[in-house]
Design an enzyme around this catalytic site. Structure first.
Site, PDB file in Angstrom:
ATOM      1  N   ASP A 296       0.862  -1.171   0.000  1.00 15.18           N
ATOM      2  CA  ASP A 296       0.000   0.000   0.000  1.00 15.18           C
ATOM      3  C   ASP A 296       0.909   1.235   0.000  1.00 15.18           C
ATOM      4  O   ASP A 296       2.126   1.141   0.165  1.00 15.18           O
ATOM      5  CB  ASP A 296      -0.935  -0.032   1.226  1.00 15.18           C
ATOM      6  CG  ASP A 296      -2.185   0.794   0.979  1.00 15.18           C
ATOM      7  OD1 ASP A 296      -3.243   0.481   1.543  1.00 15.18           O
ATOM      8  OD2 ASP A 296      -2.098   1.763   0.193  1.00 15.18           O
TER       9      ASP A 296
HETATM   10  C1  GLC Z   1      -4.222   4.249  -0.351  1.00 13.60           C
HETATM   11  C2  GLC Z   1      -5.133   3.099  -0.014  1.00 13.60           C
HETATM   12  C3  GLC Z   1      -5.156   2.011  -1.048  1.00 13.60           C
HETATM   13  C4  GLC Z   1      -4.936   2.608  -2.415  1.00 13.60           C
HETATM   14  C5  GLC Z   1      -3.523   3.153  -2.432  1.00 13.60           C
HETATM   15  C6  GLC Z   1      -3.167   3.749  -3.797  1.00 13.60           C
HETATM   16  O1  GLC Z   1      -3.541   4.681   0.790  1.00 13.60           O
HETATM   17  O2  GLC Z   1      -4.947   2.466   1.247  1.00 13.60           O
HETATM   18  O3  GLC Z   1      -6.412   1.344  -0.929  1.00 13.60           O
HETATM   19  O4  GLC Z   1      -5.092   1.605  -3.401  1.00 13.60           O
HETATM   20  O5  GLC Z   1      -3.312   4.118  -1.420  1.00 13.60           O
HETATM   21  O6  GLC Z   1      -3.858   4.912  -4.009  1.00 13.60           O
END
Ligand code: GLC
Length: 726
Positions: free
Chosen positions: A290
């Protein structure tokens, strides 16, 4: 069946030509950063605005100077393998051209983005769409999302999110299919099929990245990113199955969750990422962190610095680093020192290359053109599906005296800022949305030539009274702004805010029936609103066709059929609240010494699986038969009302005894049937014995035993159909 091709020899051949730096470059996902007339990071600038160190005007002025920095020099040097957040064909093709033509090996880029519920044709938020209980619909809207997103240059979506969520304080409950294990799995698998189609190399197929692995929805106190601490039995029985359903459906990527599980952050959890995901479930796709999650292992306190975090993450099975720069800055040294064996780096780079081969990027690095993008986005047929999805996602929660549907001649006064706010209709995570694409309730009313008037939020008391006096029904659009749900949007009080409740009370005091339309991204604790309203329509954040879908329902053009996939508590203090709870030794009841509250009911405001219709249904002839292949359940459903409709028939079990206590209800199957007025259909479910297994105290998987009761009906408070002795 998903088209499978073997790229292993091509992957190994390419790896043999790559330097360590180039292999590490493939593991780097770059997030374009906004740069401009400010010398701090965009994130810091945002924080400065949020905490008042700069005004919104100052922030806006600085943003007007901002532009995206795509770090092209790093790209040319082979230090970027993927981008997050590129959502247009021209930019994607420009960056892809640099990768293919100006790097030593010409390895194409992978573009990932959060296409969570549609791209330009924004569909209802996932929690809404899950209330349709219709896998065919979920797949259909997923297919449209893929067609639009790939036309805009996107190769992978960070979806479906299938985090079982039972605490409505958590803002990200909006992004998944609610509280139930079975539904989240069915929803996620349907989305994987929709996003990927049966051949990932198609130009309109995109890789699904199932998230957030695992149990992100169980954060303590409903607070985002918070600790997750639970028994392994609960993890296996109630939280892991939806991710496995997505892996079994062929998802080609997985995103570990921000949270820890029992003290070990998912980003560095080898047991999760290698033992379960790869060894036990046979996943051979790509694991991407993430955002910044690897670096945040330092905050977790599991790593002293980013180098240690990088070491732990890649050894645990994390292939790609989303925007923390831990791999690109620390892995070289770790590999050269032997702390990370080069074969581990090869495995990670190989997983990234495999996905790029499967997407056909080596043979067709430019999967789209500006023309295709132009001709694909927001097509009328996509809008039609968005309207169908919004209708099927809507849940009728109350309808006293059948005040709905409205009669054509009914004089309507419409209130509430949300009735006119097009931009709020998209909900959280609508990366490709444009507010002007959305149809508001005001616009939909205007288009229907009804006898209506809109009393906007700045209307004074006199205007409100006048509107009420000259109308037969008062419709109030209230709920949450889209910023109040989604990521980093936990709420400690999940009711409608004071200003909106004041409006509802005022409208109710006129004596005219009040119809409330809710726009929200989570279950709300709204007992007073429920009492004051004659009707309550749960519209969620319904997407581009919001107003049209809501008017289709309010005017009776369609019959609502949605059913809740997350329990609505009667008070915030009841959270977490869910139907599949255990009985306890003193189940809540009348006498004092039972499991309940002094100051709140123990019942929900609206239970899981609940939803009304403009017609009525009768369930008769419930029967249970134990057979060779499982427990067969029969029921007849009759449409006893005056109009055709669709009914979501639900089948629950209760294992009366076990080696660990079992939930009082577990959804084991469901089906949606259409019934003409007066029509009867027989519904049959078969519950395989394997579906009754669970884990004993020693974590041994054991079969169901003793008496199992079966319930069938229109919600989680369904009536007993019978029982079987196992
Ligand atoms: C965010 C979210 C995740 C998302 C990622 C990319 O913090 O937790 O669900 O896909 O960043 O944007």
């Amino acid at each position: 069946m998903i088209m499978k091709r073997d790229y292993e020899s091509r992957i190994q051949k390419l790896l043999s030509r790559m330097t360590i730096e180039e292999k590490i470059g493939q593991l780097q996902q770059c997030g374009p950063s906004l740069v401009g007339a400010f010398d701090v990071s965009f994130e810091e600038l945002l924080n400065m605005m949020f905490d008042g160190r700069i005004s919104q005007e100052e922030f806006g002025r600085l943003m007007s100077t901002a532009e995206q920095d795509y770090h092209e020099e790093d790209l040319r040097a082979g230090r970027i393998g993927s981008y997050n957040g590129v959502g247009d064909a021209a930019t994607a093709n420009r960056l892809q051209k640099i990768a293919v033509e100006e790097t030593r090996l010409g390895i194409p880029l992978l573009f990932g983005y959060d296409v969570i519920h549609g791209f330009r044709t924004v569909m209802p938020i996932p929690l809404a769409e899950s209330c349709a209980w219709e896998p065919e619909l979920w797949e259909k809207t997923g297919r449209i999302a893929a067609k639009e997103a790939t036309a805009a240059g996107i190769h992978m979506t960070f979806a479906p999110m299938v985090d079982v969520a039972r605490d409505a304080r958590w803002g990200r409950i909006s992004e998944g299919a609610g509280e139930d294990v079975l539904l989240n799995g069915a929803y996620g698998a349907a989305k994987v099929r929709g996003f990927q189609s049966d051949d990932l190399s198609r130009e309109n197929a995109m890789a699904a990245c199932v998230k957030h692995f695992a149990a992100y929805g169980a954060g303590e106190a409903g607070r985002d990113y918070n600790r997750v601490d639970m028994s392994l039995q609960r993890l296996w029985e109630e939280y892991l199955p939806p991710y496995k359903a997505c892996v079994d459906a062929g998802a080609r990527a997985v995103m570990p969750a921000f949270n820890d599980i029992n003290g070990l952050p998912c980003s560095v959890n080898r047991w999760l990422l290698r033992d379960i995901l790869r060894e036990k479930w046979g996943f051979n796709g790509m694991v991407i962190s993430d955002a910044n999650a690897i670096a945040e292992c330092v905050n977790h306190g599991i790593a002293a610095d980013r180098k240690e975090a990088a070491r732990q993450a890649i050894l645990a099975g994390m292939d790609m680093d989303m925007t923390s720069n831990s791999y690109i800055e620390c892995l070289q040294e770790l590999v050269e020192s032997g702390e990370v064996p080069e074969y581990v780096l090869d495995e990670a780079a190989g997983d990234v290359l495999r996905l790029k081969f499967e997407l056909g990027l080596f043979d067709h690095p430019y999967r789209t053109t500006a023309d295709r993008e132009q001709n694909t986005l927001l097509r009328p047929e996509y809008r039609a599906v968005a309207r169908e999805a919004a209708i099927k996602s809507t849940v009728l929660l109350k309808n006293d005296n059948n005040i709905l549907p409205l009669k054509r001649e009914t004089r309507v006064a419409l209130f509430g800022a949300l009735a006119a706010d097009k931009g709020q209709m998209t909900g959280a995570w609508a990366v490709g949305a444009k507010a002007e694409d959305c149809v508001s309730m005001v616009e939909a009313f205007a288009a229907r030539g009804l006898c209506w008037r809109y009393c906007g939020p700045d209307a004074d008391e006199a205007a409100l009274q006048a509107a009420a006096e000259t109308s037969d029904v008062l419709v109030a659009a209230v709920g949450e702004m889209k910023e109040e749900s989604g990521e980093a949007a936990s709420r400690a009080d999940i009711t409608v805010n004071a200003e909106q409740m004041t409006l509802i009370r005022k409208l109710a005091s006129t004596g005219k029936p009040v119809i409330v339309v809710l726009f929200n991204g989570r279950p709300l604790a709204i007992p007073e609103l429920h009492e004051l309203a004659a009707a309550v329509v749960e519209a969620w954040h319904p997407g581009v066709e919001a107003g049209n879908a809501i008017l289709d329902i309010l005017c009776g053009d369609v019959n609502p059929s949605g059913k809740l996939t997350a329990t609505f508590p009667a008070a915030t203090g009841q959270c977490p609240m869910y139907y599949a709870h255990i009985n306890t030794g003193r189940p809540g009841g009348k006498s004092k010494f039972t499991s309940k509250y002094l100051d709140a009911p123990i019942e929900p405001l609206y239970p899981f699986g609940y939803g009304l219709s403009y017609t009525t249904y009768a369930y008769t002839g419930r029967k249970v038969e134990k057979r060779e292949d499982g427990i067969h359940v029969f029921v007849s459903v009759t449409n006893t009302g005056g109009r055709d409709g669709e009914e979501i028939v639900q089948c629950y079990i209760q294992q009366m005894t076990g080696r660990r206590v079992r939930p009082v209800r577990q959804l084991k199957d469901f089906t949606k049937i259409s019934l003409k007025a007066g029509e009867t259909k027989m519904v049959t479910f078969v519950i395989p014995y394997a579906g009754l297994s669970y884990y004993d105290w020693e974590m041994k998987e054991v079969p169901g035993e003793g008496i199992v009761k079966i319930y069938v009906g229109g919600d989680s408070q369904a009536e007993l159909a019978g029982q079987a002795a196992l």
